[in-house]
Write a protein that holds these residues in place. Structure first.
Motif, PDB file in Angstrom:
ATOM      1  N   GLN A  75      -6.931  10.048 -47.291  1.00  0.00           N
ATOM      2  CA  GLN A  75      -5.519   9.920 -46.943  1.00  0.00           C
ATOM      3  C   GLN A  75      -4.903   9.638 -48.064  1.00  0.00           C
ATOM      4  OE1 GLN A  75      -4.694   7.465 -43.647  1.00  0.00           O
ATOM      5  NE2 GLN A  75      -2.479   6.974 -44.310  1.00  0.00           N
ATOM      6  N   SER A 104       5.515  12.477 -35.537  1.00  0.00           N
ATOM      7  CA  SER A 104       5.444  12.695 -36.984  1.00  0.00           C
ATOM      8  C   SER A 104       4.395  13.635 -37.316  1.00  0.00           C
ATOM      9  CB  SER A 104       5.050  11.214 -37.510  1.00  0.00           C
ATOM     10  OG  SER A 104       4.638  11.358 -38.829  1.00  0.00           O
ATOM     11  N   TRP A 105       4.564  14.231 -38.463  1.00  0.00           N
ATOM     12  CA  TRP A 105       3.709  14.716 -38.943  1.00  0.00           C
ATOM     13  C   TRP A 105       2.598  14.289 -40.153  1.00  0.00           C
ATOM     14  CZ3 TRP A 105       8.727  14.884 -39.585  1.00  0.00           C
ATOM     15  CH2 TRP A 105       9.190  14.529 -41.069  1.00  0.00           C
ATOM     16  N   MET A 106       3.166  12.962 -40.384  1.00  0.00           N
ATOM     17  CA  MET A 106       2.624  12.248 -41.626  1.00  0.00           C
ATOM     18  C   MET A 106       2.600  10.759 -41.386  1.00  0.00           C
ATOM     19  SD  MET A 106       5.652  12.627 -44.734  1.00  0.00           S
ATOM     20  CE  MET A 106       4.527  11.257 -45.613  1.00  0.00           C
ATOM     21  N   PRO A 147       1.565   7.226 -41.384  1.00  0.00           N
ATOM     22  CA  PRO A 147      -0.037   6.689 -41.689  1.00  0.00           C
ATOM     23  C   PRO A 147      -0.618   5.893 -40.911  1.00  0.00           C
ATOM     24  CG  PRO A 147       1.939   5.682 -42.827  1.00  0.00           C
ATOM     25  CD  PRO A 147       2.550   6.671 -42.036  1.00  0.00           C
ATOM     26  N   ALA A 179      -2.125  10.216 -38.917  1.00  0.00           N
ATOM     27  CA  ALA A 179      -3.063  10.149 -40.110  1.00  0.00           C
ATOM     28  C   ALA A 179      -4.440   9.594 -39.943  1.00  0.00           C
ATOM     29  CB  ALA A 179      -2.411   9.676 -41.221  1.00  0.00           C
ATOM     30  N   GLN A 221      -6.237  11.645 -37.135  1.00  0.00           N
ATOM     31  CA  GLN A 221      -6.749  12.714 -37.765  1.00  0.00           C
ATOM     32  C   GLN A 221      -8.253  12.691 -38.433  1.00  0.00           C
ATOM     33  OE1 GLN A 221      -3.451  14.443 -39.548  1.00  0.00           O
ATOM     34  NE2 GLN A 221      -3.383  16.096 -38.184  1.00  0.00           N
ATOM     35  N   VAL A 235      -6.406  15.534 -42.704  1.00  0.00           N
ATOM     36  CA  VAL A 235      -5.518  14.767 -42.550  1.00  0.00           C
ATOM     37  C   VAL A 235      -4.340  15.447 -42.915  1.00  0.00           C
ATOM     38  CG1 VAL A 235      -4.356  12.459 -43.480  1.00  0.00           C
ATOM     39  CG2 VAL A 235      -6.718  12.633 -42.800  1.00  0.00           C
ATOM     40  N   LEU A 236      -3.224  15.242 -42.238  1.00  0.00           N
ATOM     41  CA  LEU A 236      -1.840  15.830 -42.386  1.00  0.00           C
ATOM     42  C   LEU A 236      -1.809  17.412 -42.127  1.00  0.00           C
ATOM     43  CD1 LEU A 236      -0.364  14.006 -45.631  1.00  0.00           C
ATOM     44  CD2 LEU A 236      -0.351  13.392 -43.329  1.00  0.00           C
ATOM     45  N   SER A 237      -3.092  17.921 -41.496  1.00  0.00           N
ATOM     46  CA  SER A 237      -2.869  19.355 -41.255  1.00  0.00           C
ATOM     47  C   SER A 237      -1.886  19.414 -39.849  1.00  0.00           C
ATOM     48  CB  SER A 237      -4.251  19.489 -40.584  1.00  0.00           C
ATOM     49  OG  SER A 237      -4.627  18.982 -39.740  1.00  0.00           O
ATOM     50  N   THR A 272       1.157  20.531 -39.989  1.00  0.00           N
ATOM     51  CA  THR A 272       2.326  20.081 -40.012  1.00  0.00           C
ATOM     52  C   THR A 272       3.544  20.986 -39.668  1.00  0.00           C
ATOM     53  OG1 THR A 272       1.562  18.664 -42.220  1.00  0.00           O
ATOM     54  CG2 THR A 272       3.940  19.308 -42.065  1.00  0.00           C
TER      55      THR A 272
END
Length: 497
Positions: free
Chosen positions: A46, A197-199, A201, A205, A208, A215-217, A219
């Motif tokens: 991450q 959210s797409w990110m 933490p 995150a 995922q 992680v962060l796929s 988006t």
């Protein structure tokens, strides 16, 4: 004959609601056996760094006994009997989270802003803003909602919204809106960003990572989802706010808003925004920038942020004394801190009481016997033999309900995703969709569950009782639930991965 009016239903106090929920939890301990899981550590990448989480092993679930051993009425020696729930809830956890850490966080933030409010810099700044934005007041709603939703999406804002509510609620009340509008554009906006959210933490995150999803796929899909939810939230808030501005008496918080309206009576509307006030506002702005930098660059959390807000309050108090703002003296710094902490004490107590629910159910440690583990295991079994679309939607429903017990995004991810990810494989649903169901269920219900420390802190800052808030937010919660269901089903149809 005198007209007899039907008695109006009075929503129970938040403490009363929590008491009966704890009572229900205690009853469940007599009906549901405790269970536990074995655990393991998983690592994932991450932000270019290797992270490790302890997660449960789904197939390792075992009942601890055939007979249920219910919660006792009282337990000595620091035990968790029914009558122990308040104290045990208040002292549970650590400085890194609920309950004791969040309680300290709420009280320190309240104290810091008590000092800031003592300087009257906020009130004078609000009057200056009103004076300069006449005719453009409505812009504050979409702008603030967008910014706070972005904050929730990018770095997982939650508890930080409490402090912003203390600043913005008086502003929106002074502009002719109400405290409910202030909570919507601060805390609710952050949770819409958090849940879509797409990110984030602390949510997507981690989910995922422990689900073995890059992680962060995903988006692009999530950015579109965030935009849609933010637009819907902004419109709902703006429409409500415009109605309240035209008919203030229709506000859900009309009576409690008197506390803020009293600060802006007609004889006080002369703008007196001096150099000292400007310096206090700049201190707050610089402090917030410091906090955002710390969260993004160094993952600052409750201990660091609380100390940063204390610093903001202390510096503001010193400025107030030097410039004699509101005739401040040194002792007024201490009195302002005490008053501010006192104002948020009810919200802090709710955090501890609500944590008592989880304690009565046996705690949220997957390796220790608890009713909560049994509920988690049973929830996973609901997906057996169910069509893909229904499986995905049931995951979302389960995460939404489970969030009542484990509000922490990272905690819920570590508890539920090791179970949901392999079940998604069996049900023919992508693990990315399972993560989507998790983040929507976890994030969006944060705006209504009384076990959310950040929600109760924000409501405390706005002086809105949870019962009043429930009557207002339930319609919006249903709108969000329906919209989230659409996105979960859409993810199944497009084989979201």
């Amino acid at each position: 004959m005198e007209d007899k009016k039907k008695p109006r239903f009075e929503m129970p106090h938040t403490y009363v609601i929590i008491f009966f929920v704890v009572l229900l939890a205690a009853v469940l301990t007599y009906l549901i056996p405790a269970g536990s899981f074995d655990t393991k550590d998983v690592t994932y990448e991450q932000g270019g760094a290797e992270e490790t989480r302890t997660v449960l092993i789904p197939e390792s679930y075992t009942n601890q006994s055939e007979a249920t051993e219910g919660t006792s009425l009282f337990e000595p020696g620091g035990g968790a009997g029914f009558l122990n729930y308040v104290f045990e809830g208040l002292v549970s956890g650590s400085k890194w989270g609920s309950a004791v850490g969040v309680i300290a966080f709420i009280l320190i933030i309240g104290g810091a802003f008590g000092i800031i409010m003592r300087t009257r810099a906020v009130e004078e700044g609000i009057l200056a803003v009103i004076d300069r934005t006449k005719g453009k007041e409505a812009l504050i709603i979409p702008i603030m909602f967008f910014l706070f939703s972005l904050g929730g999406a990018v770095f997982g804002m939650g508890e930080e919204a409490i402090a912003f509510a203390m600043i913005l609620v008086p502003l929106v009340v002074a502009l002719g809106y109400d405290a409910v509008t202030g909570v919507m554009i601060t805390y609710v906006a952050t949770q819409i960003g958090f849940g879509t959210s797409w990110m984030n933490p602390f949510g997507v995150a981690i989910a995922q990572g422990v689900s073995d999803v890059p992680v962060l796929s995903g988006t692009p899909f999530r950015i579109v989802m965030w935009f849609v939810f933010t637009a819907v939230g902004t419109y709902f808030t703006w429409r409500y706010a415009q109605k309240i501005r035209k008919h203030p008496e229709k506000s859900y918080s009309y009576e409690s808003d008197a506390y803020f309206r009293d600060d802006f009576k007609h004889n006080d509307l002369e703008v007196n925004f001096r150099t000292g006030h400007i310096l206090v506002i700049l201190t707050v702005v610089a402090g917030v920038a410091w906090i955002i930098w710390g969260v993004i660059q160094h993952a600052y959390y409750i201990p660091e942020i609380a100390s940063q807000f204390f610093t903001i309050g202390l510096v503001s108090g010193i400025i107030g004394v030097i410039f004699k703002l509101n005739q401040m003296k040194v002792n007024d710094i201490a009195e302002g801190f005490a008053q501010g902490a006192k104002d948020l004490l009810p919200a802090a107590l709710v955090v501890g009481m609500a944590q008592g629910i989880v304690i009565i159910l046996g705690g949220d440690d997957p390796s220790s016997p608890s009713v909560l583990n049994t509920i988690l295991h049973a929830g996973g079994q609901l997906l057996n033999g169910v069509p893909e679309v229904i499986s995905a939607w049931l995951m979302f429903l389960f995460q939404s309900i489970f969030n009542f017990f484990v509000v922490s995004g990272s905690g819920q991810a570590a508890l539920t995703m090791p179970l949901m990810a392999p079940l998604a494989d069996i049900a023919g649903v992508t693990r990315q969709t399972a993560v989507l169901a998790f983040q929507l269920g976890d994030g969006l219900t944060n705006i209504i569950v009384p076990t959310s420390a950040a929600l109760m802190g924000s409501l405390g800052a706005a002086r809105v009782d949870w019962g009043t808030w429930f009557r207002f937010i339930i319609k919006f919660q249903l709108v969000l639930f329906a919209l989230a269901s659409v996105f979960v089903i859409l993810a199944v149809f497009i084989n979201f991965s």
